[in-house]
Design a protein around this motif. Structure first.
Motif, mmCIF file in Angstrom:
data_model
loop_
_atom_site.group_PDB
_atom_site.id
_atom_site.type_symbol
_atom_site.label_atom_id
_atom_site.label_comp_id
_atom_site.label_asym_id
_atom_site.label_seq_id
_atom_site.Cartn_x
_atom_site.Cartn_y
_atom_site.Cartn_z
ATOM 1 N N ASP A 129 21.569 0.534 -10.584
ATOM 2 C CA ASP A 129 22.491 -0.379 -11.274
ATOM 3 C C ASP A 129 23.698 -0.191 -10.715
ATOM 4 O O ASP A 129 24.268 0.479 -10.245
ATOM 5 N N ARG A 172 28.542 -2.304 -19.465
ATOM 6 C CA ARG A 172 27.977 -3.598 -18.676
ATOM 7 C C ARG A 172 27.183 -3.519 -17.393
ATOM 8 O O ARG A 172 27.897 -3.107 -16.446
ATOM 9 N N LEU A 185 24.618 -4.678 -14.302
ATOM 10 C CA LEU A 185 24.149 -5.680 -13.187
ATOM 11 C C LEU A 185 22.823 -4.854 -12.711
ATOM 12 O O LEU A 185 23.005 -3.936 -11.958
ATOM 13 N N SER A 222 20.222 -9.787 -13.073
ATOM 14 C CA SER A 222 20.432 -10.075 -14.237
ATOM 15 C C SER A 222 21.420 -8.803 -14.955
ATOM 16 O O SER A 222 21.686 -7.970 -14.297
ATOM 17 N N GLN A 223 22.253 -9.367 -15.983
ATOM 18 C CA GLN A 223 23.320 -8.603 -16.394
ATOM 19 C C GLN A 223 22.925 -8.191 -18.083
ATOM 20 O O GLN A 223 22.315 -9.121 -18.644
ATOM 21 N N THR A 250 24.036 -5.044 -21.359
ATOM 22 C CA THR A 250 24.764 -4.262 -21.921
ATOM 23 C C THR A 250 24.036 -3.036 -22.188
ATOM 24 O O THR A 250 22.934 -3.013 -22.845
#
Length: 478
Positions: free
Chosen positions: A435, A465, A467, A471-472, A474
């Motif tokens: 991540d 947050r 990535l 895709s992103q 929270t």
């Protein structure tokens, strides 16, 4: 009557033939990556008419005597990597459900390398040549093939060090690459396209290049000598047969069908040797840092700070007990130069720091309230990784590291989740290895020191947050 004129004309044409006119060879689009392995059958090279050994009693200039000493030190590097492929791609659920559909696939690639220490059997190459390899073999110029042992690599400068055990090795002497000048003749030796050892020549087109997209810390030698797939990790030498650089990339925005357009890049031998020494003495590379956060200077910031020109790295934060604090840097200062090198923005400053060792002495050209100021700093070691538990209990079990510099040059900012312990609090909170933490509710950050400053105050609520792939999302840390 015309003999002297004829002799001069012939010699001029001969010199032009020796150093000019390279064959156009198709290269891959963009930056060179390791070439796919080709069949090992020897290539058939068309015969070329030989030039006479002398014209009017004058011997023709030739690179052959120098190359006879250089080529035994340049090797071919072959890598093998076993990967598991599934018709479901990387989806972990379906890969577990249908393991019988997952198959092994053998990936092979070819590159080049340079023997720089015959006694220890040290071979320099590019990190991207051996990245992810399960097995690496080296073929010497005399045809012997030996297994190579991995010593260490530095992705951010694209330098890797291997060791081979063989008798009668030949090493190439190192030149002072800082002494290179634009216009100096250079020769590239490597194994392009897997056809066998090949030599191309050209000149130094530029030095100190640091604006090549998608690559890490940069201080490249640019040359118009052909550097093609498979040349990566090979030698760039001067006419004395000394190593001035490690060939690393070619750039061709028009694609592979455009052929060689004279944009080849090599890592200077001084930088490669410095990285090599660190890899040989511990397998890792340590870097220095000032300990500041900066912002690029635009027209608005330049006007507010009383600057005539909108350039430089404006200091927005100075970390406590840092090299910058000890040197006297203050928020609002604008760094416009370092050790005589022009600093145009934050990326230029970051690139400069990334090429410096810890404890390096740095002279900074600064603008404070619009007036010039010179400060001296001694860099301190840049942290390589941080344990989440030392930052916040909710991050326990995660290990955070700096992003690869190549990722930053692609516009990604943040810190990398390098490792997550199984069953840890960080794993229960949803963090996964690989991540990228790009933002947090506790404040903004761009690297490890600013990430530590952001979450180190134990905020009541901490939301990251993330990535993950493309895709992103929270993740609340509980």
């Amino acid at each position: 009557m015309h003999a002297p004129s004829t002799r001069k004309t012939l010699l001029a044409l001969t010199l032009a033939a020796a150093f000019g006119g390279f064959a156009a060879i198709a290269i891959r689009a963009g930056l060179e990556q390791p070439a796919n392995a080709e069949p090992a059958a020897p290539a058939t090279v068309p015969a070329i008419s030989a030039l006479p050994s002398a014209v009017a009693g004058q011997p023709l200039p030739s690179l052959a005597p120098m190359l006879e000493k250089v080529t035994p030190a340049v090797v071919s590097v072959r890598t093998r990597q076993v990967v598991r492929v599934s018709p479901f791609g990387n989806d972990p659920f379906f890969r577990r459900m249908f393991p019988e559909l997952t198959q092994q696939q053998l990936n092979q690639s070819l590159g080049s390398g340079v023997i720089i220490d015959a006694a220890n059997g040290y071979v320099l190459t590019n990190h991207h040549v051996i990245e992810g390899a399960d097995d690496v073999t080296v073929t010497l110029a005399d045809g012997r093939t030996v297994k190579a042992e991995f010593v260490g690599s530095d992705p951010d400068t694209d330098v890797a060090l291997m060791q081979i055990h063989a008798d009668n090795l030949t090493a190439i002497p190192l030149a002072d690459s800082d002494a290179l000048r634009v216009g100096d003749f250079v020769v590239a030796v490597g194994n392009p396209f897997g056809v066998g050892q090949t030599v191309t020549s050209g000149i130094v087109s530029a030095v100190g290049r640091s604006n090549v997209p998608g690559v890490g810390f940069q201080n490249f030698i640019q040359t118009d000598a052909s550097i093609n797939p498979g040349n990566s990790g090979g030698a760039l030498v001067n006419l004395a047969g000394e190593l001035v650089g490690i060939n690393t990339a070619s750039f061709n925005p028009r694609g592979s069908m455009a052929g060689n357009i004279g944009l080849g890049f090599a890592i200077p031998s001084d930088l490669a040797a410095s990285v090599m020494r660190q890899l040989a003495n511990g397998g890792v590379v340590r870097r220095g840092t000032l300990g500041v956060e900066t912002q690029d200077v635009d027209e608005r910031i330049a006007k507010s700070l009383g600057l005539d020109v909108a350039r430089g790295a404006a200091v927005t934060r100075v970390y406590a007990d840092s090299a910058a604090e000890k040197a006297g840097l203050e928020p609002g200062d604008v760094i416009v130069g370092a050790n005589g090198q022009r600093i145009d923005d934050g990326e230029t400053l970051r690139n400069f720091q990334g090429l410096q060792a810890p404890d390096a002495k740095v002279t900074l050209d600064v603008r404070r309230a619009g007036k010039p100021l010179q400060l001296s700093a001694t860099l301190r070691e840049q942290p390589r990784a941080l344990d989440g538990a030392t930052l916040d209990p909710r991050l326990a079990g995660a290990r955070f590291a700096e992003l690869p510099e190549a990722a930053r040059r692609r516009g990604i900012s943040g810190v990398l989740v390098e490792e997550v312990a199984r069953g840890s609090r960080a794993e229960r909170n949803g963090l996964r290895q690989g991540d990228v933490v790009v933002a947090a509710s506790s404040g903004g950050f761009g690297d490890l020191p600013s990430f530590r400053a952001s979450v180190g105050d134990d905020p009541q609520s901490l939301v990251l947050r993330i990535l993950r792939g493309n895709s992103q999302g929270t993740l609340p840390m509980r």
